[in-house]
Design a protein around this motif. Structure first.
Motif, PDB file in Angstrom:
ATOM      1  N   ALA A 285       0.824  -1.208   0.000  1.00 46.20           N
ATOM      2  CA  ALA A 285       0.000   0.000   0.000  1.00 46.20           C
ATOM      3  C   ALA A 285       0.857   1.256   0.000  1.00 46.20           C
ATOM      4  O   ALA A 285       0.523   2.258  -0.646  1.00 46.20           O
ATOM      5  N   LEU A 286       1.972   1.221   0.717  1.00 43.70           N
ATOM      6  CA  LEU A 286       2.853   2.381   0.776  1.00 43.70           C
ATOM      7  C   LEU A 286       3.512   2.653  -0.566  1.00 43.70           C
ATOM      8  O   LEU A 286       3.721   3.804  -0.946  1.00 43.70           O
ATOM      9  N   ASP A 287       3.849   1.583  -1.282  1.00 41.22           N
ATOM     10  CA  ASP A 287       4.513   1.758  -2.576  1.00 41.22           C
ATOM     11  C   ASP A 287       4.155   0.581  -3.480  1.00 41.22           C
ATOM     12  O   ASP A 287       4.863  -0.423  -3.520  1.00 41.22           O
ATOM     13  N   PRO A 288       3.042   0.694  -4.225  1.00 42.50           N
ATOM     14  CA  PRO A 288       2.605  -0.414  -5.085  1.00 42.50           C
ATOM     15  C   PRO A 288       3.627  -0.788  -6.154  1.00 42.50           C
ATOM     16  O   PRO A 288       3.605  -1.907  -6.670  1.00 42.50           O
ATOM     17  N   SER A 289       4.514   0.142  -6.487  1.00 46.69           N
ATOM     18  CA  SER A 289       5.493  -0.129  -7.541  1.00 46.69           C
ATOM     19  C   SER A 289       6.773  -0.766  -7.015  1.00 46.69           C
ATOM     20  O   SER A 289       7.691  -1.045  -7.788  1.00 46.69           O
ATOM     21  N   MET A 290       6.840  -0.984  -5.706  1.00 45.76           N
ATOM     22  CA  MET A 290       8.069  -1.514  -5.123  1.00 45.76           C
ATOM     23  C   MET A 290       8.368  -2.908  -5.672  1.00 45.76           C
ATOM     24  O   MET A 290       7.494  -3.770  -5.732  1.00 45.76           O
ATOM     25  N   ASP A 291       9.594  -3.107  -6.089  1.00 44.26           N
ATOM     26  CA  ASP A 291      10.027  -4.384  -6.661  1.00 44.26           C
ATOM     27  C   ASP A 291      10.599  -5.249  -5.533  1.00 44.26           C
ATOM     28  O   ASP A 291      11.768  -5.130  -5.169  1.00 44.26           O
ATOM     29  N   PHE A 292       9.758  -6.131  -4.990  1.00 44.07           N
ATOM     30  CA  PHE A 292      10.198  -6.929  -3.848  1.00 44.07           C
ATOM     31  C   PHE A 292      11.205  -8.000  -4.253  1.00 44.07           C
ATOM     32  O   PHE A 292      12.010  -8.433  -3.430  1.00 44.07           O
ATOM     33  N   GLN A 293      11.158  -8.420  -5.513  1.00 39.14           N
ATOM     34  CA  GLN A 293      12.173  -9.369  -5.953  1.00 39.14           C
ATOM     35  C   GLN A 293      13.544  -8.703  -5.966  1.00 39.14           C
ATOM     36  O   GLN A 293      14.553  -9.328  -5.621  1.00 39.14           O
ATOM     37  N   LYS A 294      13.579  -7.428  -6.331  1.00 42.50           N
ATOM     38  CA  LYS A 294      14.843  -6.690  -6.288  1.00 42.50           C
ATOM     39  C   LYS A 294      15.330  -6.556  -4.849  1.00 42.50           C
ATOM     40  O   LYS A 294      16.536  -6.660  -4.577  1.00 42.50           O
ATOM     41  N   ILE A 295      14.392  -6.326  -3.922  1.00 38.26           N
ATOM     42  CA  ILE A 295      14.763  -6.235  -2.506  1.00 38.26           C
ATOM     43  C   ILE A 295      15.366  -7.556  -2.040  1.00 38.26           C
ATOM     44  O   ILE A 295      16.363  -7.583  -1.314  1.00 38.26           O
ATOM     45  N   ARG A 296      14.770  -8.669  -2.466  1.00 40.77           N
ATOM     46  CA  ARG A 296      15.324  -9.979  -2.097  1.00 40.77           C
ATOM     47  C   ARG A 296      16.723 -10.157  -2.675  1.00 40.77           C
ATOM     48  O   ARG A 296      17.603 -10.722  -2.023  1.00 40.77           O
ATOM     49  N   CYS A 297      16.921  -9.683  -3.890  1.00 39.39           N
ATOM     50  CA  CYS A 297      18.246  -9.805  -4.505  1.00 39.39           C
ATOM     51  C   CYS A 297      19.280  -8.980  -3.746  1.00 39.39           C
ATOM     52  O   CYS A 297      20.414  -9.426  -3.542  1.00 39.39           O
ATOM     53  N   LEU A 298      18.882  -7.778  -3.327  1.00 36.88           N
ATOM     54  CA  LEU A 298      19.800  -6.942  -2.550  1.00 36.88           C
ATOM     55  C   LEU A 298      20.113  -7.594  -1.209  1.00 36.88           C
ATOM     56  O   LEU A 298      21.260  -7.569  -0.739  1.00 36.88           O
ATOM     57  N   TRP A 299      19.084  -8.177  -0.583  1.00 38.39           N
ATOM     58  CA  TRP A 299      19.319  -8.897   0.675  1.00 38.39           C
ATOM     59  C   TRP A 299      20.262 -10.070   0.433  1.00 38.39           C
ATOM     60  O   TRP A 299      21.170 -10.325   1.231  1.00 38.39           O
ATOM     61  N   LEU A 300      20.056 -10.770  -0.674  1.00 42.23           N
ATOM     62  CA  LEU A 300      20.891 -11.928  -0.983  1.00 42.23           C
ATOM     63  C   LEU A 300      22.355 -11.521  -1.124  1.00 42.23           C
ATOM     64  O   LEU A 300      23.251 -12.200  -0.607  1.00 42.23           O
ATOM     65  N   ILE A 301      22.608 -10.406  -1.801  1.00 36.39           N
ATOM     66  CA  ILE A 301      23.985  -9.930  -1.954  1.00 36.39           C
ATOM     67  C   ILE A 301      24.585  -9.615  -0.588  1.00 36.39           C
ATOM     68  O   ILE A 301      25.727  -9.984  -0.284  1.00 36.39           O
ATOM     69  N   SER A 302      23.806  -8.932   0.257  1.00 31.50           N
ATOM     70  CA  SER A 302      24.285  -8.614   1.599  1.00 31.50           C
ATOM     71  C   SER A 302      24.551  -9.886   2.400  1.00 31.50           C
ATOM     72  O   SER A 302      25.548  -9.989   3.124  1.00 31.50           O
ATOM     73  N   PHE A 303      23.669 -10.868   2.252  1.00 29.87           N
ATOM     74  CA  PHE A 303      23.830 -12.131   2.973  1.00 29.87           C
ATOM     75  C   PHE A 303      25.097 -12.857   2.527  1.00 29.87           C
ATOM     76  O   PHE A 303      25.863 -13.367   3.353  1.00 29.87           O
ATOM     77  N   ILE A 304      25.333 -12.896   1.223  1.00 20.00           N
ATOM     78  CA  ILE A 304      26.527 -13.579   0.712  1.00 20.00           C
ATOM     79  C   ILE A 304      27.791 -12.867   1.187  1.00 20.00           C
ATOM     80  O   ILE A 304      28.781 -13.505   1.565  1.00 20.00           O
TER      81      ILE A 304
END
Length: 228
Positions: A25-44
């Motif tokens: 609701a706050l941001d309908p255009s937010m790309d959550f798959q991109k957020i997961r990818c950024l988290w994945l990079i941080s995790f690695i």
């Protein structure tokens, strides 16, 4: 990440694993798959420092805990069987889920052992690390989990409940981490599992058990990622 490692269960990854309706609701255009990818990079990237927190673990892995080491070697063998060229499939199978859950559970207990004071083992007069207690529990109950990842996962779940006051938080965090890995690409998920196994299965002379130039290290995994 509010703590120094993604293996600290007090970190909040709920919006990475299961974005809420409020987030949409706050941001309908937010790309959550991109957020997961950024988290994945941080995790690695975090994997590169995870073992560095303790020189003992960096040099010996889990080889000083015989029963725990046998458990991670079994996870390695199951990973290799599951991801052979003849049997690999898209998506996260139940066996993949069980393996990842086991690996993350063990890593959370490792992080706790590295960063926290020893915990009282069954109210005895001596103090033991969480990994000492886990190793002893695995040894005493080997018949319940031996050679079965499907049995090892509930065993580790029960061990968390019986040993740690914040067990439910740890279990929920492991569930969310496993779900995030199930939502990225197959190559990324396999790569993370490779890195975890390569770290945990070190021998007592600091040797790794896999080739380091085939995605088995955080650096090689990061260099191979393309929009995972």
């Amino acid at each position: 990440m509010t703590k120094p490692s993604w293996f600290e269960p007090t970190n909040n990854i709920s919006e990475v694993s299961e974005p809420s309706a409020d987030a949409f609701a706050l941001d309908p255009s937010m790309d959550f798959q991109k957020i997961r990818c950024l988290w994945l990079i941080s995790f690695i990237q975090d994997l590169r420092t995870f073992m560095g927190f303790s020189s003992r673990f960096y040099v010996q892995g889990l080889s000083t805990y015989p029963s725990l080491y046998q458990a991670v070697l079994h996870l390695r063998d199951e990973f290799q069987r599951s991801n052979s060229s003849a049997s690999v499939t898209l998506g996260t199978s139940p066996s993949d889920y069980d393996r990842l859950t086991c690996l993350f559970s063990i890593c959370l207990m490792m992080q706790e052992s590295i960063s926290s004071p020893p915990i009282d083992a069954m109210s005895n007069s001596f103090w033991s690390s969480g990994l000492d207690i886990l190793d002893g529990a695995l040894m005493q109950s080997r018949g319940l989990w031996d050679f079965s990842v499907q049995n090892l996962r509930p065993f580790l779940h029960q061990h968390l409940v019986e040993t740690y006051p914040d067990a439910l938080q740890k279990i929920e965090y492991v569930r969310r981490m496993t779900e995030v890995l199930g939502q990225v690409s197959l190559e990324a998920r396999i790569g993370v599992e490779k890195c975890l196994l390569n770290m945990l299965c070190r021998t007592n002379d600091a040797q790794t058990v896999f080739l380091v130039d085939d995605g088995w290290t955080p650096d090689s995994l990061l260099s191979s990622m393309h929009g995972q």
